[in-house]
Design a protein around this motif. Structure first.
Motif, PDB file in Angstrom:
ATOM      1  N   THR A 150       5.979  -4.313   0.525  1.00 24.91           N
ATOM      2  CA  THR A 150       6.575  -4.933   1.701  1.00 24.91           C
ATOM      3  C   THR A 150       7.859  -4.223   2.104  1.00 24.91           C
ATOM      4  O   THR A 150       8.451  -3.479   1.321  1.00 24.91           O
ATOM      5  CB  THR A 150       6.891  -6.415   1.426  1.00 24.91           C
ATOM      6  OG1 THR A 150       7.785  -6.494   0.310  1.00 24.91           O
ATOM      7  CG2 THR A 150       5.628  -7.194   1.119  1.00 24.91           C
ATOM      8  N   GLN A 151       8.264  -4.467   3.343  1.00 24.86           N
ATOM      9  CA  GLN A 151       9.501  -3.848   3.826  1.00 24.86           C
ATOM     10  C   GLN A 151      10.708  -4.421   3.091  1.00 24.86           C
ATOM     11  O   GLN A 151      11.665  -3.713   2.802  1.00 24.86           O
ATOM     12  CB  GLN A 151       9.642  -4.055   5.332  1.00 24.86           C
ATOM     13  CG  GLN A 151      10.786  -3.274   5.945  1.00 24.86           C
ATOM     14  CD  GLN A 151      10.755  -3.312   7.469  1.00 24.86           C
ATOM     15  OE1 GLN A 151       9.862  -3.889   8.065  1.00 24.86           O
ATOM     16  NE2 GLN A 151      11.737  -2.716   8.093  1.00 24.86           N
ATOM     17  N   GLU A 152      10.658  -5.717   2.781  1.00 25.61           N
ATOM     18  CA  GLU A 152      11.732  -6.331   1.998  1.00 25.61           C
ATOM     19  C   GLU A 152      11.416  -6.132   0.513  1.00 25.61           C
ATOM     20  O   GLU A 152      10.298  -6.377   0.071  1.00 25.61           O
ATOM     21  CB  GLU A 152      11.847  -7.826   2.294  1.00 25.61           C
ATOM     22  CG  GLU A 152      12.146  -8.158   3.744  1.00 25.61           C
ATOM     23  CD  GLU A 152      10.911  -8.134   4.625  1.00 25.61           C
ATOM     24  OE1 GLU A 152       9.789  -8.180   4.073  1.00 25.61           O
ATOM     25  OE2 GLU A 152      11.060  -8.039   5.845  1.00 25.61           O
ATOM     26  N   ASP A 153      12.401  -5.700  -0.235  1.00 26.07           N
ATOM     27  CA  ASP A 153      12.193  -5.427  -1.652  1.00 26.07           C
ATOM     28  C   ASP A 153      12.285  -6.732  -2.439  1.00 26.07           C
ATOM     29  O   ASP A 153      13.362  -7.313  -2.566  1.00 26.07           O
ATOM     30  CB  ASP A 153      13.236  -4.426  -2.155  1.00 26.07           C
ATOM     31  CG  ASP A 153      13.200  -3.131  -1.362  1.00 26.07           C
ATOM     32  OD1 ASP A 153      12.100  -2.592  -1.188  1.00 26.07           O
ATOM     33  OD2 ASP A 153      14.264  -2.689  -0.891  1.00 26.07           O
ATOM     34  N   LYS A 217      13.941   0.565  -2.912  1.00 22.93           N
ATOM     35  CA  LYS A 217      12.677   0.848  -2.229  1.00 22.93           C
ATOM     36  C   LYS A 217      11.739   1.623  -3.143  1.00 22.93           C
ATOM     37  O   LYS A 217      10.539   1.330  -3.235  1.00 22.93           O
ATOM     38  CB  LYS A 217      12.950   1.636  -0.950  1.00 22.93           C
ATOM     39  CG  LYS A 217      11.693   2.025  -0.172  1.00 22.93           C
ATOM     40  CD  LYS A 217      10.885   0.816   0.270  1.00 22.93           C
ATOM     41  CE  LYS A 217      11.646   0.004   1.305  1.00 22.93           C
ATOM     42  NZ  LYS A 217      10.844  -1.151   1.773  1.00 22.93           N
ATOM     43  N   SER A 220      10.281  -0.638  -5.737  1.00 24.26           N
ATOM     44  CA  SER A 220       9.209  -1.472  -5.167  1.00 24.26           C
ATOM     45  C   SER A 220       7.902  -0.699  -5.080  1.00 24.26           C
ATOM     46  O   SER A 220       6.821  -1.242  -5.359  1.00 24.26           O
ATOM     47  CB  SER A 220       9.608  -1.959  -3.768  1.00 24.26           C
ATOM     48  OG  SER A 220      10.718  -2.813  -3.828  1.00 24.26           O
TER      49      SER A 220
END
Length: 667
Positions: A150-153, A217, A220
């Motif tokens: 996802t874009q949010e970690d 990032k 993740s």
């Protein structure tokens, strides 16, 4: 290279890919090399993904209210069902096979992330179109073959980078891999993503100092690629990375793709070097596709439409300008100006022109070549429907998750503030009730008041200590349950048992100080029975807090609900109001504070014990005191079983609420 997986298929990935390619000249030859150190069961199953005419819409409450007003005022027949929804994706078609990277490009709000979630099975309602994986529709059996970054970690802030990857490896890699092999896999991932320097640094976040945004990032991404998914989906993986780190990351993804994985990534504005690493490109504008094909052919395609940059430009920048209708510093086809009053065409006209050209030139070709009746090999269709078994048993998952839960919450369990609070309150109460006695009615009433305050203190402390656990960890739980990392029952058991450490430690520490300062009975049996009663109250309160938190799953509402229930339990606990009216009396039987308070009184006092001997009437038994009007001190300890049953019931219903909430989030 042969596959001898658990499903019994003896076909090689190379053979399967070539068989597909013989029927589909759209794919270039795929060079697949599998890592020798990964067990055969973990070698990625080839995924041939096709999506055709995909549409997605969301409810638009404002539009619905406007329609109702218009209908009421004008009286015209309006299709309210259409107006209530806003289309996000508007007929998107494409395909991709193993060994390739597909880039989803477009301006912010164009629908890139939405399409990625639809492909990954994370959005299913209000979706139209046909999405197949090896010509089979999505099912829950497939989700453990998908990696979604996802874009949010979403990472536990208290764990280090290495701990994050190690726990993921131990939970998700197969049981037939040795511990050393799993550690080696983590080591290789750390090296590939350039995380060796920060491996022992906490993830951090909020008020916890940790690694940088770029390192988060990469962690993740490592969390997902660690288990070699067949289909890897990444949402803006290069955001927050410098040019060198972004290039290194794309090289890593390129290697993963060539090892037999299908990779799709959204990307906003890549550098020219990164752009040329993509095999395919899907360019989206306002939810419509305006280009799909090989990334290296995109400039030639738009040049054939006579959109030509007049200055040297990054291809990605040029394509994004077209997607937004910005045609500065580029020549445009003259036919666009035929219907324009000015020589500067509007953005909408440019976008509509590109959408029309895509519909007439690219979409029919794509549907004919990759969607026109060509079928994936039958054994691949069967394999995609085979549900992967849990890699670990329930107990193995429990042991690993317990270690991670304890590491992640250890700072909360042994927090200095909580320790000072327990110490401070114990000392304060001990000084206020210093060497208290039961010689007179007033002194007895004071000591009974202390008993009730102990109930209040640990009930409120444990409820509020547990009510926020699930709302806070919801985002982590949803992410990991979507990846089928572990059973929900394992998570709940680990959470409640690990949290119980704090709910046992602090009351014990508290009572060791207060008990002897306050002058309670100095017998070993009485001390331990009082301590056990307090611990039983604390553990029951923890279960109640978990139930309230799981029921509302909201940080704001959880505290409010806990406060209201606590107030109800406080008033019906049997101290402030002993003789409750008949029509309200049923409330006290729902209050575990009522049973806990009665249990403490029965443990500490005996009905035959004499007090108030200096009064005119002489000594009286404690049972005759007004403080025990509603408590039979000789009535046995049935409250123990009631509290024990309540503790189990609260946890059972908390688990049911948690499962329902998480299942709704995973739909």
């Amino acid at each position: 290279m042969q596959i001898a997986g658990s499903n019994g298929f003896g076909h090689s990935i190379e053979f399967m890919s070539q068989a597909y390619l013989m029927n589909n000249n759209r794919y270039s030859e795929i060079d697949i090399h599998l890592q020798d150190d990964i067990p055969n069961q973990q070698r990625p199953l080839p995924i041939f993904l096709k999506f055709e005419d995909v549409e997605y819409k969301v409810k638009n409450s404002n539009a619905a209210s406007n329609v109702k007003k218009m209908v009421s005022k004008v009286g015209t027949q309006v299709n309210e069902n259409q107006e209530r929804y806003k289309k996000i994706l508007k007929g998107i078609t494409g395909s991709i096979g193993p060994g390739e990277i597909l880039a989803l490009m477009g301006p912010s709000g164009s629908g890139k992330t939405t399409l990625l979630k639809v492909i990954g099975g994370r959005l299913s309602e209000n979706v139209k179109g046909n999405i197949t994986y090896n010509d089979v529709a999505y099912s829950s059996a497939f989700k453990r073959r998908i990696g979604f970054v996802t874009q949010e970690d979403v990472l536990f802030p208290q764990l280090t980078v290495e701990e994050t990857l190690v726990f993921s490896a131990f939970l998700r890699l197969p049981a037939n891999m040795s511990q050393q092999q799993k550690y080696d896999k983590v080591e290789a991932t750390l090296k590939d993503l350039g995380l060796e320097r920060c491996r022992h640094t906490k993830i951090g976040g909020g008020f916890i100092k940790g690694i940088s945004g770029g390192e988060r990032k990469r962690t993740s991404i490592g969390y997902e690629i660690l288990v070699d998914p067949s289909l890897l989906l990444l949402d803006e993986p290069t955001s927050g990375l410098d040019s060198s780190s972004a290039n290194r990351l794309l090289l890593t993804l390129h290697g993963l793709a060539k090892a037999g994985r299908t990779i799709i990534t959204t990307i906003h504005q890549p550098s020219s070097r990164i752009f040329h690493m993509f095999d395919k490109l899907l360019l989206i504008s306002e939810g419509y596709p305006i280009y799909y094909g090989k990334a290296r052919d995109s400039m030639d395609y738009f040049s054939s439409l006579r959109f030509i940059p007049e200055i040297p430009m990054n291809p990605a920048e040029f394509l994004l300008d077209l997607a937004t209708g910005q045609v500065n510093d580029m020549s445009i086809p003259p036919d666009i100006l035929e219907y324009q009053e000015s020589t500067d065409p509007s953005k909408a006209v440019i976008q509509q022109h590109l959408q029309l050209k895509y519909k007439t030139l690219l979409e029919p070709k794509e549907k004919e070549e990759n969607h026109g009746g060509i079928k994936t090999a039958e054994h691949l269709q069967v394999a995609i429907q085979a549900k992967k078994e849990w890699t670990l048993s329930w107990m193995e998952q429990f042991m690993i998750l317990c270690k991670r839960t304890f590491r992640a919450r250890c700072k909360d369990y042994f927090d200095k503030v909580r320790l000072v609070q327990a110490l401070g309150v114990a000392l304060l109460l001990g000084l206020l009730w210093w060497k208290s006695s039961t010689n007179t009615e007033a002194q007895l009433r004071d000591q009974v008041g202390l008993m009730f305050y102990i109930c209040i203190f640990w009930t409120s402390s444990c409820i509020f200590g547990a009510v926020y656990v699930f709302p806070f960890e919801k985002v982590y739980l949803v992410k990991e349950r979507k990846a089928d990392m572990y059973r929900l029952s394992v998570y709940y058991a680990c959470s409640t048992l690990c949290d119980m450490v704090a709910h046992v430690f602090y009351p014990t520490f508290f009572m060791l100080i207060l008990y002897f300062m306050a002058g309670f009975k100095r017998t070993v049996a009485c001390f331990f029975l009082t301590l056990l009663a307090v611990l039983l109250i604390a553990i029951t309160s923890q279960g109640a807090g978990e139930l309230f938190g799981a029921a509302v799953m909201s940080i704001q509402r959880a505290g409010m609900v806990a406060s209201l229930i606590l107030m109800l339990f406080l008033l019906t606990g049997g101290y402030y109001v002993q003789h409750i009216p008949v029509f309200m009396r049923w409330l006290k039987y729902l209050s575990f504070m009522y049973y806990g308070f009665r249990l403490l009184l029965k443990v500490q006092y005996s009905g035959d014990e004499m007090y108030d001997c200096e009064s005119k009437g002489g000594c009286r038994p404690l049972q005759s005191s007004p403080s025990f009007d509603t408590v039979n001190l000789k009535g046995g300890f049935k409250e123990v079983w009631v509290l024990f049953a309540m503790a189990l019931s609260f946890r059972f219903f908390a688990y049911l609420c948690l499962r329902r909430r998480i299942d709704l989030c995973n739909l």
